[in-house]
Design a protein around this motif. Structure first.
Motif: not given
Length: 451
Positions: A32-53
């Motif tokens: 539970f804590c492992l995937l909570s910790g990962y999914y807290v950061l996953r939206p940041v990764r997705e935003a970085m990957g889709a960034s036009s900057d």
């Protein structure tokens, strides 16, 4: 028995499982804590990957290098990131192999998670100071973290639980991960505007710290089980080659077919994910509508996976073994891709996406991990980790480029090839089952590199 009585009985078994196995409780909290910790950061990764900057995503020197050769990174950002991820996996595999070969479990498990925590503190400084190129570094790190951390977790579970216990408990442990996958993005959505991206690194580090505490408690259960059953102790260095994982995959039929199953399973998901993105861009040009579409899919995936993990997985694995848990999802995905090749409607794409992801989390993954309770430690910690990292990311890399080549011919062409990929996944599942039948019920007490 009425439906209400049956449901009450299943919930009662769910509750009693925690009472009969303290190790299950710690494993539940750990995942539970492992995937909570990962999914807290996953939206940041997705935003970085889709960034036009591109200045945020890539270092200035890298941007200049590609621009000088007439290849703007903006048009190839995801392909470049996935290619780099695969190369990093290849480099890290012998490093990980050396760690698990030369140090006992009580050392290398905390070192793996301690390294992740330390890196998160560095990313806190990078995002706090707006360091150029932080997006690429974070995207690559989190992708590596997700695969290695989860692979190590499941390898360790095979030290803690035997085959019978795995069939009873792995569905519940998977449910813990699903709950974490639901909590993590909720925390990010709630906190990101209040505390900023940099502080999310600290939130994730807090979850991983709890993971370290859980694995230290679970190590005691593993030591006791190994002593009672006269198994090879994980408290002594494993030994062997740092490349033993890849060598075992090349040598052993069961591991080869697990690698094939993983490769084509990743191919199914990657083709579907990328073509879904193309369809969404075409049919939902409004960002809010597209976001709502993806949110509904994630909600459906997590809801279906959680239901199956709590109410179906235990009974299915305990009563019928791993065969239906591997073959039924593979067959359903094969039929889904055939339907998509004939008519790639957005609703059908969403349905197949939900079935594909939910069945992987709730059935296929627990079934595959049950196999590792019946083999030696090198198979679990070295070969299993190699399949879940190098083979997995190799599949990602391969099918990202396959999709790019097929996308010019339309959705029907993508899903038509996807039928063949799903067929390869189904063949892999069937071959894995045939090879798994040759294994003993428990992994052997004295042999480290073979079942």
């Amino acid at each position: 028995m009425t439906d209400t009585a049956a449901t009450t009985g299943r919930i009662g078994r769910f509750k009693s499982a925690f009472g009969e196995s303290p190790a299950l409780l710690w494993s539940f909290l750990y995942f539970f804590c492992l995937l909570s910790g990962y999914y807290v950061l996953r939206p940041v990764r997705e935003a970085m990957g889709a960034s036009s900057d591109m200045a945020t995503l890539f270092p200035p020197a890298m941007i200049e290098f590609f621009a000088a050769r007439g290849m703007p990174l903006k048009d190839l950002s995801l392909q470049v990131l996935f290619s780099m991820t695969f190369v990093i996996m290849l480099v890290l595999q012998p490093v990980y192999g050396a760690l698990v070969s030369r140090y006992p479990r009580r050392v290398f498990l905390p070192v793996v998670y301690g390294s992740f925590i330390a890196t998160l503190l560095l990313f806190y400084l990078a995002f706090h100071s707006a360091m150029p190129g932080r997006g690429m570094a974070f995207f690559l790190w989190l992708t590596v973290f997700n695969l290695f951390a989860v692979a190590v977790f499941w390898s360790f579970m095979a030290d803690v639980f035997d085959t019978v216990e795995a069939k009873r408990y792995y569905g519940y442990i998977g449910a813990a991960g699903t709950l974490g996958a639901m909590l993590g993005p909720t925390l990010t959505r709630t906190l990101v505007e209040r505390i900023g991206i940099a502080n999310l690194m600290l939130v994730s580090a807090g979850f991983l710290s709890i993971c370290v505490f859980c694995l230290l408690r679970l190590r005691l259960h593993a030591v006791r089980r190994e002593a009672e059953r006269k198994l090879v102790s994980g408290e002594v260095p494993m030994g062997g080659s740092v490349l033993a994982g890849l060598k075992l995959i090349a040598r052993e039929p069961l591991l080869r077919w697990l690698a094939v199953l993983t490769l084509f399973g990743v191919g199914v998901g990657t083709l579907l994910y990328n073509e879904q993105a193309a369809i969404v861009r075409r049919l939902y040009p409004d960002a809010q509508l597209a976001t709502a579409y993806y949110a509904n899919i994630d909600l459906a995936v997590n809801g279906l996976a959680l239901f199956v993990q709590i109410f179906v997985t235990r009974g299915l694995l305990s009563r019928f073994g791993i065969s239906p848990a591997l073959l039924v999802p593979a067959g359903a995905i094969l039929l889904g891709y055939a339907a998509l090749a004939a008519s790639p409607l957005p609703l059908m794409v969403a349905v197949v996406q939900v079935v594909t992801r939910a069945s992987e989390f709730s059935l296929s993954k627990p079934a595959r991990e049950t196999i590792y309770t019946r083999v030696g430690r090198e198979w679990r910690y070295k070969a299993g980790a190699a399949i879940d990292t190098v083979i997995y990311r190799g599949g990602d890399l391969t099918f990202v480029w396959v999709h790019k080549a097929l996308s010019a011919f339309g959705s029907s062409a993508v899903f038509g090839v996807g039928v063949l990929v799903a067929g390869g996944m189904t063949l892999g599942a069937w071959k894995v089952l045939r090879e798994a039948e040759k294994l003993p019920d428990e992994h052997p007490p004295d042999r480290r590199a073979a079942p």
